[in-house]
Design a protein around this motif. Structure first.
Motif, mmCIF file in Angstrom:
data_model
loop_
_atom_site.group_PDB
_atom_site.id
_atom_site.type_symbol
_atom_site.label_atom_id
_atom_site.label_comp_id
_atom_site.label_asym_id
_atom_site.label_seq_id
_atom_site.Cartn_x
_atom_site.Cartn_y
_atom_site.Cartn_z
ATOM 1 N N PHE A 251 8.820 3.723 -13.518
ATOM 2 C CA PHE A 251 9.615 4.952 -13.536
ATOM 3 C C PHE A 251 9.689 5.603 -12.159
ATOM 4 N N GLY A 252 8.601 5.543 -11.423
ATOM 5 C CA GLY A 252 8.578 6.167 -10.104
ATOM 6 C C GLY A 252 9.061 5.282 -8.984
ATOM 7 N N LEU A 253 9.425 4.032 -9.284
ATOM 8 C CA LEU A 253 9.823 3.086 -8.241
ATOM 9 C C LEU A 253 11.323 3.120 -7.944
ATOM 10 N N ILE A 254 12.108 3.598 -8.905
ATOM 11 C CA ILE A 254 13.560 3.684 -8.678
ATOM 12 C C ILE A 254 13.820 4.689 -7.563
ATOM 13 N N PRO A 255 14.641 4.331 -6.580
ATOM 14 C CA PRO A 255 14.887 5.233 -5.449
ATOM 15 C C PRO A 255 15.263 6.639 -5.899
ATOM 16 N N LEU A 256 14.691 7.633 -5.246
ATOM 17 C CA LEU A 256 14.965 9.024 -5.574
ATOM 18 C C LEU A 256 16.371 9.424 -5.134
ATOM 19 N N ARG A 257 16.941 10.373 -5.830
ATOM 20 C CA ARG A 257 18.255 10.879 -5.446
ATOM 21 C C ARG A 257 18.143 11.575 -4.094
ATOM 22 N N ARG A 258 19.231 11.655 -3.396
ATOM 23 C CA ARG A 258 19.210 12.166 -2.027
ATOM 24 C C ARG A 258 19.628 13.631 -1.957
ATOM 25 N N GLY A 259 19.339 14.203 -0.795
ATOM 26 C CA GLY A 259 19.772 15.572 -0.536
ATOM 27 C C GLY A 259 19.065 16.589 -1.402
ATOM 28 N N LYS A 260 19.828 17.593 -1.846
ATOM 29 C CA LYS A 260 19.259 18.696 -2.611
ATOM 30 C C LYS A 260 18.753 18.262 -3.981
ATOM 31 N N LEU A 261 19.230 17.113 -4.488
ATOM 32 C CA LEU A 261 18.833 16.650 -5.823
ATOM 33 C C LEU A 261 17.495 15.915 -5.809
ATOM 34 N N ARG A 262 17.007 15.596 -4.621
ATOM 35 C CA ARG A 262 15.776 14.804 -4.531
ATOM 36 C C ARG A 262 14.581 15.519 -5.152
ATOM 37 N N ALA A 263 14.374 16.785 -4.793
ATOM 38 C CA ALA A 263 13.224 17.534 -5.286
ATOM 39 C C ALA A 263 13.265 17.667 -6.805
ATOM 40 N N LYS A 264 14.450 17.919 -7.349
ATOM 41 C CA LYS A 264 14.586 18.067 -8.797
ATOM 42 C C LYS A 264 14.301 16.744 -9.500
ATOM 43 N N ASP A 265 14.784 15.653 -8.941
ATOM 44 C CA ASP A 265 14.557 14.321 -9.502
ATOM 45 C C ASP A 265 13.070 13.972 -9.491
ATOM 46 N N LEU A 266 12.417 14.258 -8.382
ATOM 47 C CA LEU A 266 10.993 13.967 -8.244
ATOM 48 C C LEU A 266 10.171 14.767 -9.248
ATOM 49 N N ASN B 27 2.582 5.008 -8.119
ATOM 50 C CA ASN B 27 3.821 4.398 -7.623
ATOM 51 C C ASN B 27 4.841 5.457 -7.211
ATOM 52 N N LEU B 28 4.927 6.541 -7.991
ATOM 53 C CA LEU B 28 5.853 7.629 -7.651
ATOM 54 C C LEU B 28 5.471 8.267 -6.323
ATOM 55 N N ALA B 29 4.170 8.438 -6.101
ATOM 56 C CA ALA B 29 3.708 9.025 -4.840
ATOM 57 C C ALA B 29 4.110 8.154 -3.657
ATOM 58 N N ARG B 30 3.937 6.830 -3.795
ATOM 59 C CA ARG B 30 4.303 5.934 -2.689
ATOM 60 C C ARG B 30 5.814 5.955 -2.452
ATOM 61 N N THR B 31 6.595 5.998 -3.521
ATOM 62 C CA THR B 31 8.047 6.048 -3.376
ATOM 63 C C THR B 31 8.477 7.319 -2.654
ATOM 64 N N ALA B 32 7.812 8.428 -2.970
ATOM 65 C CA ALA B 32 8.172 9.725 -2.386
ATOM 66 C C ALA B 32 7.573 9.944 -1.005
ATOM 67 N N GLY B 33 6.699 9.022 -0.562
ATOM 68 C CA GLY B 33 6.136 9.128 0.779
ATOM 69 C C GLY B 33 4.850 9.912 0.881
ATOM 70 N N TYR B 34 4.173 10.155 -0.251
ATOM 71 C CA TYR B 34 2.892 10.864 -0.215
ATOM 72 C C TYR B 34 1.764 9.867 0.016
ATOM 73 N N PHE C 134 9.718 -4.558 -11.376
ATOM 74 C CA PHE C 134 9.450 -3.659 -10.251
ATOM 75 C C PHE C 134 10.458 -3.885 -9.123
ATOM 76 N N ALA C 135 10.783 -5.150 -8.853
ATOM 77 C CA ALA C 135 11.759 -5.450 -7.799
ATOM 78 C C ALA C 135 13.139 -4.902 -8.160
ATOM 79 N N ASP C 136 13.526 -5.043 -9.429
ATOM 80 C CA ASP C 136 14.824 -4.513 -9.877
ATOM 81 C C ASP C 136 14.854 -2.990 -9.762
ATOM 82 N N ALA C 137 13.713 -2.357 -10.065
ATOM 83 C CA ALA C 137 13.654 -0.893 -9.976
ATOM 84 C C ALA C 137 13.859 -0.435 -8.539
ATOM 85 N N MET C 138 13.144 -1.036 -7.600
ATOM 86 C CA MET C 138 13.251 -0.619 -6.200
ATOM 87 C C MET C 138 14.554 -1.071 -5.559
#
Length: 408
Positions: free
Chosen positions: A235-250, A285-292, A206-210
């Motif tokens: 799977f949901g802990l790896i930082p999401l891609r930034r900008g316009k790609l974030r929504a697609k990645d999520l 975990n994905l929800a927490r990473t995405a800020g929900y 988990f630490a390596d993922a984040m």
């Protein structure tokens, strides 16, 4: 015969400790009584036990073992685990710690967190590792009670969820930020002292993922080919891609986790249950990473985004005189309509079947059918769990072409 020892008399306890601290490899006359001495206070016993151990590692089997510490290493390690600091000794500990190698101090901190005093933020980091390690027993009922208390003071995530692989993302950021990258990595090197059987590998994963050391493609491969449940959780802990790609990645991760649950149907009931629970934790975990605030809010956001372009009506693609239209009927079921001019066709003509636009539309319709089925399951779970919806949320969800009919 062994002379009786009064365990209510500090001199009796001191005698037992002295015998064990100075013993050789053979058991001392006090060995069977060591566990009866309970917890000790003050760093003198700690200092003597660590120095008596020399270069020997702390005995990891004692972390969740009930047996008596028979070997010399076990006895000395047991004293380390069951000795607590007292107020006023901070300067003594700091002076002693300067003479101890850093790696040894980190091993001590993870093995016996009450002595995690060497660096600012070290205690918080140690307890993050402990909380996200697979094992949660840590020996006696008293130890488990202390463990639960320590967690409750540091995270709002339930101990039962942590035991199943839920991750407090904010706690990780706080702990790593306080220690810095170099010290955090040094702490992870000592993480094995949080577990007797390799359970610390989950915390390290988990630490390596984040932390960015784990690549999304690598984790997805473990999910696709090996069906590794801890990879599902990570799977949901790896930082999401930034900008316009974030929504697609999520959205991609959200849909892959649901697909993993669907794929479980080919296995037995027990495996379906365990993989389903891994998906629940992975979505959490994905929800927490995405800020929900919770997985439910992530769910409705993803389901809305998946059909955002259909909210205002059907979408279509046209090539030559052939038009392919994707719409959603009053029941929330996706439909494809193929027209050549004003004539309706049963299917896409062979001349257009491989056209990228038409192929993408057909794939989209298939995804929406999966979404319609998924939405029903999610709503059923919401009913069982007694989830609450705000009025504003309902207003948004009722206009959703797929969600709306199911909500009604």
């Amino acid at each position: 015969p062994r002379p009786p020892v009064d365990l209510d008399d500090p001199r009796g306890v001191e005698r037992i400790l002295d015998l064990e601290l100075t013993r050789g490899d053979l058991p001392s006359p006090a060995n069977d009584l060591l566990r009866c001495t309970g917890r000790q206070r003050g760093m003198e016993v700690l200092r003597r036990a660590v120095e008596a151990l020399g270069r020997a590692q702390f005995s990891r089997r004692l972390i969740d073992a009930w047996g008596n510490p028979e070997s010399r290493r076990d006895a000395l390690s047991w004293m380390v685990l069951h000795t607590d600091p007292v107020p006023g000794e901070e300067s003594d500990f700091d002076a002693w710690a300067k003479e101890v190698p850093e790696a040894r101090l980190l091993a001590l901190a993870v093995y016996a967190p009450q002595w995690a005093r060497s660096w600012k933020g070290l205690e918080d980091g140690v307890w993050w590792i402990r909380a996200h390690t697979r094992e949660t027993g840590y020996g006696t009922p008293e130890s488990r009670e202390r463990f639960a208390l320590e967690l409750s003071e540091r995270t709002p995530v339930a101990a039962a969820d942590l035991a199943e692989g839920a991750v407090d993302v904010e706690w990780y950021a706080r702990a790593r930020g306080a220690l810095g990258k170099k010290r955090w990595e040094a702490l992870l090197d000592a993480a094995k002292y949080a577990s007797s059987k390799g359970g610390q590998k989950r915390a390290m994963l988990f630490a390596d993922a984040m932390g960015g050391a784990l690549k999304l493609a690598e984790v997805r491969k473990r999910i696709d080919e090996k069906r590794r449940q801890d990879s599902v959780r990570a799977f949901g802990l790896i930082p999401l891609r930034r900008g316009k790609l974030r929504a697609k990645d999520l959205l991609m991760r959200y849909e892959r986790l649901h697909a993993f649950r669907k794929e479980s149907r080919e296995f037995g009931a027990q495996r379906q249950e365990s993989e389903g629970r891994a998906v629940d934790i992975g979505l959490d975990n994905l929800a927490r990473t995405a800020g929900y605030s919770d997985p439910q809010r992530l769910t409705w956001a993803m389901e809305r985004d998946a059909v955002a372009d259909l909210v205002d009506g059907p979408v279509e693609v046209r090539r030559d005189d052939v038009t392919l239209t994707l719409s959603v009927d009053a029941e929330g079921t996706p439909e494809l309509e193929v027209m050549r001019g004003t004539k309706r066709l049963k299917s896409v003509p062979k001349s257009h079947a491989k056209d990228p636009l038409f192929a993408a539309m057909k794939a989209r319709a298939k995804e929406l059918r999966g979404q319609a089925s998924r939405v029903k399951e999610v709503l059923e779970r919401s009913m069982v769990d007694g989830d609450r919806f705000e009025a504003a949320e309902l207003g948004e969800l009722l206009v959703h072409p797929v969600l709306g009919p199911n909500f009604r």
